[in-house]
Design a protein around this motif. Sequence first.
Motif, PDB file in Angstrom:
ATOM      1  N   ILE A   7       0.864  -1.173   0.000  1.00 15.31           N
ATOM      2  CA  ILE A   7       0.000   0.000   0.000  1.00 15.31           C
ATOM      3  C   ILE A   7       0.903   1.225   0.000  1.00 15.31           C
ATOM      4  O   ILE A   7       1.623   1.472   0.964  1.00 15.31           O
ATOM      5  N   ASP A   8       0.905   1.975  -1.107  1.00 17.78           N
ATOM      6  CA  ASP A   8       1.750   3.161  -1.249  1.00 17.78           C
ATOM      7  C   ASP A   8       0.995   4.368  -0.700  1.00 17.78           C
ATOM      8  O   ASP A   8       0.169   4.964  -1.374  1.00 17.78           O
ATOM      9  N   LEU A   9       1.275   4.721   0.556  1.00 11.85           N
ATOM     10  CA  LEU A   9       0.507   5.768   1.230  1.00 11.85           C
ATOM     11  C   LEU A   9       0.639   7.150   0.599  1.00 11.85           C
ATOM     12  O   LEU A   9      -0.343   7.898   0.583  1.00 11.85           O
ATOM     13  N   LYS A  13      -4.604   7.703  -3.979  1.00 10.64           N
ATOM     14  CA  LYS A  13      -5.670   6.733  -3.743  1.00 10.64           C
ATOM     15  C   LYS A  13      -5.779   6.496  -2.235  1.00 10.64           C
ATOM     16  O   LYS A  13      -4.783   6.326  -1.549  1.00 10.64           O
ATOM     17  N   ASN A  14      -7.004   6.471  -1.692  1.00 10.83           N
ATOM     18  CA  ASN A  14      -7.127   6.318  -0.244  1.00 10.83           C
ATOM     19  C   ASN A  14      -8.037   5.176   0.187  1.00 10.83           C
ATOM     20  O   ASN A  14      -8.392   5.066   1.354  1.00 10.83           O
ATOM     21  N   THR A  15      -8.423   4.305  -0.744  1.00  9.55           N
ATOM     22  CA  THR A  15      -9.216   3.125  -0.403  1.00  9.55           C
ATOM     23  C   THR A  15      -8.644   1.921  -1.146  1.00  9.55           C
ATOM     24  O   THR A  15      -8.465   1.977  -2.363  1.00  9.55           O
ATOM     25  N   LYS A  27       1.942 -10.472   4.368  1.00  7.73           N
ATOM     26  CA  LYS A  27       2.147  -9.184   5.028  1.00  7.73           C
ATOM     27  C   LYS A  27       1.444  -8.086   4.265  1.00  7.73           C
ATOM     28  O   LYS A  27       1.471  -8.038   3.038  1.00  7.73           O
ATOM     29  N   LEU A  28       0.804  -7.187   5.004  1.00  3.38           N
ATOM     30  CA  LEU A  28       0.297  -5.941   4.459  1.00  3.38           C
ATOM     31  C   LEU A  28       1.425  -4.944   4.671  1.00  3.38           C
ATOM     32  O   LEU A  28       1.821  -4.685   5.805  1.00  3.38           O
ATOM     33  N   VAL A  29       1.994  -4.436   3.588  1.00  7.98           N
ATOM     34  CA  VAL A  29       3.170  -3.566   3.660  1.00  7.98           C
ATOM     35  C   VAL A  29       2.734  -2.134   3.400  1.00  7.98           C
ATOM     36  O   VAL A  29       2.233  -1.812   2.323  1.00  7.98           O
ATOM     37  N   LEU A  30       2.915  -1.267   4.413  1.00  8.94           N
ATOM     38  CA  LEU A  30       2.555   0.140   4.307  1.00  8.94           C
ATOM     39  C   LEU A  30       3.798   0.936   3.961  1.00  8.94           C
ATOM     40  O   LEU A  30       4.764   0.962   4.728  1.00  8.94           O
ATOM     41  N   LEU A  31       3.788   1.558   2.790  1.00  9.10           N
ATOM     42  CA  LEU A  31       4.934   2.317   2.297  1.00  9.10           C
ATOM     43  C   LEU A  31       4.765   3.774   2.684  1.00  9.10           C
ATOM     44  O   LEU A  31       4.030   4.517   2.052  1.00  9.10           O
ATOM     45  N   ALA A  53       3.185  12.166   8.112  1.00  3.48           N
ATOM     46  CA  ALA A  53       3.598  13.346   7.340  1.00  3.48           C
ATOM     47  C   ALA A  53       2.459  13.712   6.393  1.00  3.48           C
ATOM     48  O   ALA A  53       2.197  13.001   5.436  1.00  3.48           O
ATOM     49  N   GLY A  54       1.751  14.777   6.666  1.00  2.00           N
ATOM     50  CA  GLY A  54       0.679  15.223   5.788  1.00  2.00           C
ATOM     51  C   GLY A  54      -0.707  14.818   6.237  1.00  2.00           C
ATOM     52  O   GLY A  54      -1.690  15.389   5.809  1.00  2.00           O
ATOM     53  N   GLY A  55      -0.828  13.790   7.053  1.00  2.00           N
ATOM     54  CA  GLY A  55      -2.113  13.406   7.621  1.00  2.00           C
ATOM     55  C   GLY A  55      -3.096  12.753   6.671  1.00  2.00           C
ATOM     56  O   GLY A  55      -4.278  12.674   6.974  1.00  2.00           O
ATOM     57  N   GLN A  56      -2.637  12.269   5.509  1.00  2.00           N
ATOM     58  CA  GLN A  56      -3.563  11.597   4.590  1.00  2.00           C
ATOM     59  C   GLN A  56      -4.185  10.401   5.295  1.00  2.00           C
ATOM     60  O   GLN A  56      -3.528   9.669   6.021  1.00  2.00           O
ATOM     61  N   HIS A  57      -5.473  10.195   5.062  1.00  2.00           N
ATOM     62  CA  HIS A  57      -6.232   9.121   5.698  1.00  2.00           C
ATOM     63  C   HIS A  57      -6.507   8.045   4.657  1.00  2.00           C
ATOM     64  O   HIS A  57      -7.043   8.328   3.596  1.00  2.00           O
ATOM     65  N   THR A  58      -6.144   6.786   4.958  1.00  2.00           N
ATOM     66  CA  THR A  58      -6.310   5.677   4.027  1.00  2.00           C
ATOM     67  C   THR A  58      -7.014   4.530   4.737  1.00  2.00           C
ATOM     68  O   THR A  58      -6.713   4.229   5.883  1.00  2.00           O
ATOM     69  N   ILE A  59      -7.935   3.869   4.041  1.00  7.44           N
ATOM     70  CA  ILE A  59      -8.651   2.706   4.567  1.00  7.44           C
ATOM     71  C   ILE A  59      -8.308   1.501   3.695  1.00  7.44           C
ATOM     72  O   ILE A  59      -8.404   1.565   2.473  1.00  7.44           O
ATOM     73  N   VAL A  60      -7.914   0.406   4.353  1.00  9.85           N
ATOM     74  CA  VAL A  60      -7.650  -0.858   3.656  1.00  9.85           C
ATOM     75  C   VAL A  60      -8.607  -1.900   4.209  1.00  9.85           C
ATOM     76  O   VAL A  60      -8.651  -2.121   5.421  1.00  9.85           O
ATOM     77  N   THR A  61      -9.371  -2.542   3.332  1.00 12.04           N
ATOM     78  CA  THR A  61     -10.242  -3.644   3.722  1.00 12.04           C
ATOM     79  C   THR A  61      -9.554  -4.943   3.327  1.00 12.04           C
ATOM     80  O   THR A  61      -9.268  -5.163   2.157  1.00 12.04           O
ATOM     81  N   VAL A  62      -9.271  -5.781   4.330  1.00  8.12           N
ATOM     82  CA  VAL A  62      -8.688  -7.100   4.071  1.00  8.12           C
ATOM     83  C   VAL A  62      -9.840  -8.091   4.216  1.00  8.12           C
ATOM     84  O   VAL A  62     -10.382  -8.290   5.299  1.00  8.12           O
ATOM     85  N   VAL A  63     -10.226  -8.684   3.095  1.00  6.07           N
ATOM     86  CA  VAL A  63     -11.466  -9.444   2.989  1.00  6.07           C
ATOM     87  C   VAL A  63     -11.355 -10.818   3.653  1.00  6.07           C
ATOM     88  O   VAL A  63     -10.421 -11.579   3.386  1.00  6.07           O
TER      89      VAL A  63
END
Length: 76
Positions: A7-9, A13-15, A27-31, A53-63
Amino acid sequence: GADAFNIDLPDTKNTYQANAFTPGVDKLVLLGANSFTIDNTGANSIVDITETAGGQHTIVTVVGVDLAATDITTIV
């Protein structure tokens, strides 16, 4: 072998949705630097991520899984 779900933070893209995730193996890898919470109350795991850094909000759904913090790796 294990799969990495990257997941390239910094991306706009935020979903995201991850399918076929095997807890304890994959592994869920947060970049990017971040903090996150995991909500396992439903059938899916919802990972709520806030970039430090920047406060971007991202949601990841792991099904279809109950995700643990050990299933997540951060690369800054």
